[in-house]
Design a protein around this motif. Structure first.
Motif, PDB file in Angstrom:
ATOM      1  N   TYR A  57       0.838  -1.199   0.000  1.00  0.00           N
ATOM      2  CA  TYR A  57       0.000   0.000   0.000  1.00  0.00           C
ATOM      3  C   TYR A  57       0.873   1.249   0.000  1.00  0.00           C
ATOM      4  O   TYR A  57       0.612   2.191  -0.728  1.00  0.00           O
ATOM      5  N   THR A 104      -0.133  -3.972   5.434  1.00  0.00           N
ATOM      6  CA  THR A 104      -1.274  -3.451   4.679  1.00  0.00           C
ATOM      7  C   THR A 104      -0.990  -3.602   3.188  1.00  0.00           C
ATOM      8  O   THR A 104       0.088  -3.247   2.722  1.00  0.00           O
ATOM      9  N   GLU A 161      -2.578  -3.235  -0.975  1.00  0.00           N
ATOM     10  CA  GLU A 161      -3.542  -2.651  -1.898  1.00  0.00           C
ATOM     11  C   GLU A 161      -3.907  -3.727  -2.907  1.00  0.00           C
ATOM     12  O   GLU A 161      -3.037  -4.467  -3.363  1.00  0.00           O
ATOM     13  N   ILE A 204      -6.510  -2.393   1.202  1.00  0.00           N
ATOM     14  CA  ILE A 204      -7.024  -1.124   0.716  1.00  0.00           C
ATOM     15  C   ILE A 204      -7.387  -1.267  -0.765  1.00  0.00           C
ATOM     16  O   ILE A 204      -6.626  -1.826  -1.542  1.00  0.00           O
ATOM     17  N   GLN A 261     -11.569   5.328  -1.898  1.00  0.00           N
ATOM     18  CA  GLN A 261     -10.739   4.418  -1.114  1.00  0.00           C
ATOM     19  C   GLN A 261     -11.647   3.635  -0.178  1.00  0.00           C
ATOM     20  O   GLN A 261     -12.512   4.198   0.496  1.00  0.00           O
ATOM     21  N   GLN A 283     -11.640   0.000   2.563  1.00  0.00           N
ATOM     22  CA  GLN A 283     -10.740  -0.778   3.410  1.00  0.00           C
ATOM     23  C   GLN A 283     -11.461  -1.990   3.981  1.00  0.00           C
ATOM     24  O   GLN A 283     -12.644  -1.947   4.276  1.00  0.00           O
TER      25      GLN A 283
END
Length: 176
Positions: free
Chosen positions: A73, A82, A84, A119, A160, A162
């Motif tokens: 991310y 984390t 993406e 994400i 965005q 999550q």
């Protein structure tokens, strides 16, 4: 033959590159302007896999139907748990469960690797199919960045979303 999701291989690069080229030229699911060639897409695939992230391909009736991968991310070490996500489906095959199969497998692969948050950076609020897909898998809206990208002669907003993976924030990462 049924829908299958499997790890991507170098043999998938031509199909991945072709699908991504269409996205770059025609759509705003990526804000890239110049179509990367197969050599560049091969390097990207290798880089994602070498970094320990999953890179998946869907096949429907033995034919390439889409791909998905997770990547960092952000570059800073604090973001290391984390990821993406990116999910692309061949246009003529949308609405047949391919995106959902890729998303499910991608989430499972990321959880198995110990990632804690995923994400989604979605190309604009009008991409309701992508937003609905993410909602189906437990993603929630974090926010919308207004007018942060310029492509196809217009300013674009970016959504965005999550989703928590695995233990989420209930415990420190296992590598601490």
């Amino acid at each position: 033959m049924p829908l299958i999701v499997r790890d991507a291989t170098p043999a998938d690069v031509p199909a991945i590159a072709a699908l991504y080229a269409d996205e770059v030229r025609e759509h705003v699911n990526t804000y890239e302007y110049d179509v990367p060639d197969e050599a560049e897409m091969s390097l990207r695939l290798q880089s994602v896999i070498a970094a320990g992230y999953p890179y998946l391909v869907a096949e429907l009736d033995g034919q390439f139907a889409g791909y998905a991968y997770a990547s960092s991310y952000r570059a800073r070490i604090g973001y290391r748990k984390t990821v993406e996500n990116s999910v692309y489906v061949v246009p003529g095959l949308k609405g047949r469960g391919i995106g959902a199969a890729l998303m499910k497998a991608l989430i499972e692969a990321c959880e198995a690797r110990g990632y804690r948050q995923m994400i989604a950076v979605i190309g604009e609020p009008t991409n309701t199919a992508s937003i609905r897909l993410h909602e189906k898998f437990g993603f929630t809206l974090v926010g919308i960045f207004r007018g942060i990208a310029w492509k196809h002669d217009r300013w674009l907003d970016t959504v965005q979303m999550q989703r928590t993976l695995g233990a989420g924030t209930t415990a420190p990462p296992q590598d601490e």
